[in-house]
Motif scaffolding. Structure first.
Motif: not given
Length: 283
Positions: A97-99, A127, A130-132, A135
């Protein structure tokens, strides 16, 4: 140095650089896309007679995103479809995930979903949060996309697929890790199979005397493994949990898939994998 000596040193240096260059090209452009179908037997206690000889495919860590050409994932799915599997399981990390662009990409890939004739299930990986890994909305969207494609996501839950009970543990690093929730409810008289993205969970006191197979991913086999040595980098606490079949010596058998995709497309001596299990009845 003599003229011959200088010439020898020069050849040695350029030869070493050439080998290093070719090795780099191989590790970057060839091995990350050199898929291997690994065939294994899977004896399961209480397996119904009508499921003996059926096939179960494990696909793990596809990591759809911008970090490598995911057309390779679509091509791999098409190859797996030709095996006409009875069951298919996905053991997490559907995207990198980046966006929100990854949601569109995942929908495109899962137009070519590999489905089982008798059942298709999956669990989320870190993953997929999301980020960290925090999410929940990312996890919810991924769940929706793959379930719309026919994959039942199991979050600390079980489902009986035509006589095979698949138990899915939510990811250890994610937001909803709670294996005891389902393992205390487990019926030992069923033909049970556990999906668990991160194999470190095998060392936790959550299994309630479970005897059977655990299918994991997460490690990618380290992605780089020097010959005759262990992978230098593994994202697990227990460094024995690298790849392949591991007898946990208590009635459980762990299988760690080497991953179909990559976070970063570099592999050496650890080819990407789709695992094909042949179901047998364990006495």
């Amino acid at each position: 140095l003599t003229k011959k000596g200088r010439k020898f040193i020069k050849k040695t240096i350029f030869g070493t650089l050439g080998i290093g260059f070719l090795g780099g090209i191989y590790s970057w452009k060839i091995e990350p896309y050199w898929l291997e179908f690994v065939h294994k037997k899977m004896p399961i206690k209480n397996l119904p007679e009508n499921l003996i000889g059926k096939t179960l495919i494990q696909i793990s860590d596809i990591h759809v995103g911008n970090r490598f050409d995911y057309q390779y994932i679509i091509d791999s799915f098409k190859k797996a479809q030709k095996l006409n599997p009875d069951f298919v399981v996905y053991t997490g990390d559907f995207i990198s995930y980046d966006s929100e662009e990854q949601f569109t990409q995942l929908k495109e890939v899962f137009k070519h979903v590999v489905s089982g004739k008798l059942g298709t299930a999956g669990v989320l990986g870190n993953h997929d949060y999301g980020h960290n890994w925090i999410e929940q909305n990312v996890a919810n969207t991924i769940t929706s996309i793959v379930e719309n494609a026919g994959v039942k996501i199991l979050s600390n839950a079980e489902f009986n697929f035509n006589g095979l009970t698949i138990i899915g543990l939510d990811d250890f690093w994610g937001l909803n890790f709670n294996p005891k929730k389902i393992m205390v409810k487990r019926n030992p008289t069923n033909a049970n199979l556990v999906l668990c993205h991160n194999p470190d969970v095998c060392d936790f006191d959550v299994w309630n005397n479970y005897k059977g197979w655990i299918l994991s991913g997460h490690t990618h086999g380290g992605q780089v493994k020097p010959p005759f040595l262990n992978p230098p980098i593994l994202p697990v606490k227990n460094k024995k949990y690298s790849a392949g079949e591991i007898d946990l010596k208590d009635g459980r058998t762990l299988y760690i898939n080497r991953a179909l995709g990559c976070v970063h497309p570099v592999r050496f001596n650890v080819r990407p994998e789709i695992t094909v299990f042949n179901l047998e009845k364990k006495s």
